[in-house]
Enzyme design. Structure first.
Site, PDB file in Angstrom:
ATOM      1  N   GLY A 166     -22.937 -41.668  -4.504  1.00 21.24           N
ATOM      2  CA  GLY A 166     -22.448 -40.201  -4.520  1.00 21.24           C
ATOM      3  C   GLY A 166     -21.510 -39.709  -4.750  1.00 21.24           C
ATOM      4  CB  ALA A 167     -18.231 -41.140  -6.108  1.00 26.28           C
ATOM      5  CD  GLU A 168     -20.284 -40.822 -10.552  1.00 29.03           C
ATOM      6  OE1 GLU A 168     -21.110 -41.348  -9.524  1.00 29.03           O
ATOM      7  OE2 GLU A 168     -19.193 -41.194 -10.908  1.00 29.03           O
ATOM      8  CG  ASP A 202     -18.184 -43.463 -13.640  1.00 31.00           C
ATOM      9  OD1 ASP A 202     -18.105 -43.720 -12.219  1.00 31.00           O
ATOM     10  OD2 ASP A 202     -19.130 -43.471 -14.319  1.00 31.00           O
ATOM     11  CE  LYS A 213     -19.332 -47.743 -14.376  1.00 30.54           C
ATOM     12  NZ  LYS A 213     -19.497 -46.621 -13.657  1.00 30.54           N
ATOM     13  CB  CYS A 228     -34.504 -28.913 -17.141  1.00 35.36           C
ATOM     14  SG  CYS A 228     -34.831 -27.137 -17.007  1.00 35.36           S
ATOM     15  CB  CYS A 263     -35.340 -34.840 -13.583  1.00 38.99           C
ATOM     16  SG  CYS A 263     -34.899 -34.606 -11.755  1.00 38.99           S
ATOM     17  CG  HIS A 264     -37.904 -32.920 -17.415  1.00 39.51           C
ATOM     18  ND1 HIS A 264     -38.973 -33.382 -17.587  1.00 39.51           N
ATOM     19  CD2 HIS A 264     -37.810 -31.892 -16.243  1.00 39.51           C
ATOM     20  CE1 HIS A 264     -39.794 -32.935 -16.520  1.00 39.51           C
ATOM     21  NE2 HIS A 264     -38.999 -32.327 -15.674  1.00 39.51           N
ATOM     22  CG  MET A 290     -42.224 -29.147 -11.939  1.00 36.05           C
ATOM     23  SD  MET A 290     -40.576 -29.306 -12.370  1.00 36.05           S
ATOM     24  CE  MET A 290     -40.340 -27.552 -13.077  1.00 36.05           C
TER      25      MET A 290
HETATM   26 CA    CA Z   1     -19.478 -43.998 -10.681  1.00 30.54          CA
END
Ligand code: CA
Length: 728
Positions: free
Chosen positions: A218-220, A341, A368, A633, A636-637, A676
């Site tokens: 959840g850091a983002e 990141d 990373k 949107c 998800c999309h 949705m």
């Molecule tokens: Ca990250």
């Protein structure tokens, strides 16, 4: 891009069941039909695993009792019935279908004749290893509309077993203890401090000495990272270790937070601070330490996160805490004041290896950042820091101070214009499991190479996902005048000498996925979106066998011995770039020598064709729709209407022909049962009109493209999307 009001489109499992088929696994005819494991002593019949068995898991190579095989997380098994001489006879023994289109990253456990594994959302299965029969299945019933809270899907990486219970943490942070015999809930507890915040839990739980450990992501989205230790018998919280300090005015939880706060400036707690703990957790029984991999800061830009500077402990660090009390013991910060990141949450593997003439008890991580780190597992002393992929953010580590020598040219915070960084934010190593063979002495790293252009944008912090910077595929946004950094991305399996800290050899051009190495001198490797599992000679990487998995294979692979035979097992399933919104054929696949089972023929999925109405909107309306689409949107999309995972490709929807039909779904919630939900609180009819016309324009662009999937949407190449699905 603001997604603060984003609701997710998630297909309910009922719908997904229709895609996945429902036939149970095909069982080899000659396998016996016994199911329950034999009762032993006074313990429970199922998952009769106590601390002594966990500590001595290496002495029971026929079992796979913990996520990483043993507490050392080496993912090495000495089993050698399947070996380089006979692996050509390895075949599918049986399989079990998983009724979901979501991606699967789990590592199964094999305990006394039963396979336990989690699937997406934190659902759990128990499978009879003799018959392939599903003994029970548990569904935590996570509310589907929070799917958008994670960057990269609702996967779960694994369960743990202890004294008759199976533990799992659902995507929404609720931890469950399940009766291993029937899946009944023994207790449930919420491990997330504030369910309104965008925490998610996708990691594998670990268990030791009556405590169950779990972190979160959840850091983002501006959360504050931590790890919880929960009482295995009662579900009570025993301790919690935060990875970054909170507001000093509220008092520090411990001395470690007081120390860490010295390395922060400004009102960092207002933006969460970050430091997610979404994957790497290792319990080391020799030191009784829990090693915690800590992720990036929130937001990414340190000028915003901590104005005035500072190292920002314990971001991008490996932190060791006393597993009994959660008390801080040591830390190694891979990158002070990090801005790209480069989470340090990857798998932490323990080994006893001779280093510089001395036996050392070490912890290894392929991070990373593109660097391999070897630390003394008792003290955190840095013993090695060498890159396993090309990187440009550092020229190396000062081994005396343990700090990287940062390349200013790669710091977007130091540049007027954007700058190219390598690796990109997908990182050099994600959740794909690496393995270490004490027999070959090699570490097998599923490595990714990529680059990306980053630009400083400190004002860009208003929305949920705004990180104080912007990033782009650099072949679209920035030039690389010297042409020194290869564009695009590729994946390799790097066979790494952990002591010399250099590559010995590599398997080229294999998509990234989890690994296993065995005493049969075999390296098993999932090949991601290539939808195969390869078997290689662990000494030299020669390919010995290749299995069609019919679905993305990214998870861990295990081996076990059941009734005298060695088996290989893994869970596959995930989005395929051959067909968005296609069935993913998620399954548990189990192999043995002489296995002759055949998967049903894969039905090739045919996309609905592009058939948009004629384009009538002007550029201004389309641009307006672009912005609204991005805010509401895209999470998800996906960008440009290009669907990923199980979210439909909106460029192909017939709803583009009808404003009324479009609004029926987007504003009135006609498909809310499938996840949705209505956007009426966020969008007006003018807004949905702009979005619809933007999608019509995108459909026309795609139709006129030579690629069957349309061109890369503006600034993201499909291979970048592929990598992003691997990582939180
Ligand atoms: Ca990250």
């Amino acid at each position: 891009m603001s997604i603060s009001r984003m609701t997710a489109l998630v297909l309910a499992s009922a719908l997904l069941a229709a895609c996945g088929g429902s036939e149970e696994g095909n069982t080899a005819a000659n396998t016996p039909s016994t199911s329950a494991p034999a009762e032993t002593g006074n313990g429970p019949v199922f998952a009769n695993v106590d601390q002594a068995r966990l500590n001595n898991a290496a002495s029971e190579p026929g079992q796979w009792l913990t996520f990483g095989g043993t507490y050392s997380e080496q993912r090495f098994s000495p089993l050698d019935q399947i070996n380089t001489e006979n692996v050509d006879q390895l075949g599918l023994a049986w399989w079990v279908n998983i009724d979901t289109n979501q991606s699967q990253q789990t590592t199964p456990l094999y305990v006394d004749g039963v396979l336990y594994f989690s699937e997406s959302w934190g659902q759990v299965n128990a499978i009879d290893a003799s018959t392939g029969e599903r003994l029970w299945r548990f569904d935590p019933q996570v509310a589907g509309d929070i799917a958008g809270r994670a960057c990269c899907g609702v996967q779960n990486r694994g369960v743990a077993v202890y004294e008759g219970s199976v533990f799992v943490t659902a995507y929404d942070g609720r931890m469950f203890a399940l009766d291993a015999q029937n899946g009944d809930v023994q207790w449930e507890t919420q491990t997330i401090t504030d369910p309104e915040l965008w925490y998610t839990s996708t990691g594998a739980v670990r268990v030791a000495n009556g405590k169950v450990f779990i972190g979160n992501g959840g850091a983002e989205f501006r959360t504050r990272g931590y790890v919880s230790a929960i009482d295995a018998k009662t579900g009570e919280l025993l301790w919690r270790f935060y990875t970054v300090p909170g507001n000093p005015e509220l008092g520090f939880e411990n001395d470690a937070m007081r120390m860490a706060a010295e390395t922060w400036n400004g009102n960092w707690w207002d933006l969460g601070g970050g430091g997610s703990t979404w994957d790497g957790l290792t319990y080391d029984p020799e030191t009784n330490l829990l090693l915690i991999g800590v992720g990036n800061g929130a937001p990414w830009n340190p000028l915003v996160r901590s104005p005035g500077g500072g190292d920002n402990l314990f971001l991008n660090s490996i932190v060791a805490v006393d597993a009994d009390t959660g008390e801080y013991v040591w830390h190694f910060q891979e990158i002070p004041a990090e801005e790209w990141d480069y989470d340090a949450v990857q798998q932490i593997t323990i080994a006893d290896i001779e280093v510089d003439g001395e036996m050392r008890h070490i912890a290894m991580q392929a991070a990373k950042s593109g660097y391999y780190y070897m630390l003394d597992a008792y003290t955190g002393e840095l013993l090695r820091a060498n890159n396993f992929v090309p990187v440009n953010w550092t020229s190396g580590y000062d081994m005396a101070t343990g700090k990287p020598i940062i390349n200013e040219a790669a710091q977007y915070t130091m540049q007027e214009a954007g700058t190219i960084i390598q690796p990109g934010p997908a990182g050099a190593h994600g959740q794909a499991t690496m393995s270490y063979s004490p027999e070959t002495g090699l570490l097998y790293i599923p490595a990714m190479e990529s680059s990306m252009a980053f630009a400083n944008a400190p004002e860009n912090i208003d929305g949920r996902f705004n990180l104080g910077m912007e990033y782009f595929g650099h072949d679209y946004a920035y030039d690389d005048p010297e042409n020194t950094i290869e564009q695009g991305s590729r994946s390799r399996l790097v066979a790494w000498d952990p002591v010399a800290a250099r590559e010995q050899w590599a398997i080229e051009d294999v998509a990234v996925g989890g690994t296993l190495v065995t005493g049969g001198n075999l390296l098993f490797k999932n090949n991601g979106q290539n939808q195969t599992m390869g078997v290689y000679d662990a000494t030299n990487g020669n390919e010995l066998a290749l299995f069609d998995t019919q679905s993305a294979a990214v998870a861990g692979i295990i081996t076990y011995e059941h009734e005298g035979e060695q088996y290989i097992a893994h869970v596959v399933g995930g989005p395929s770039f051959q067909g968005y919104y296609a069935p993913t054929y998620a399954r548990l696949l189990v192999y043995k020598l002489g296995g002759t089972a055949q998967l049903p023929e894969k039905v090739e999925f045919t996309q609905r064709p592009f058939a948009p109405p004629e384009e009538t909107a002007d550029a201004e309306l389309i641009a307006q729709g672009d912005a609204l689409y991005g805010e509401n949107c895209a999470m998800c999309h996906d960008v440009g209407g290009l669907a990923r995972s199980s979210f439909p490709d909106l460029r192909r929807t017939p709803l583009l022909h009808s404003a009324e039909g479009f609004n029926n779904v987007v504003l009135d919630g006609a498909l809310s049962e499938r996840g949705m939900t209505s956007f009426a609180a966020n969008l007006s009819e003018d807004d949905t009109s702009a979005i619809r016309h933007y999608l019509i324009a995108q459909a026309h662009i795609a139709m006129n493209s030579p690629s069957p999937f349309g061109p890369p949407p503006e600034d993201v190449a499909p291979e970048d999307l592929e990598e992003v699905t691997q990582d939180n």
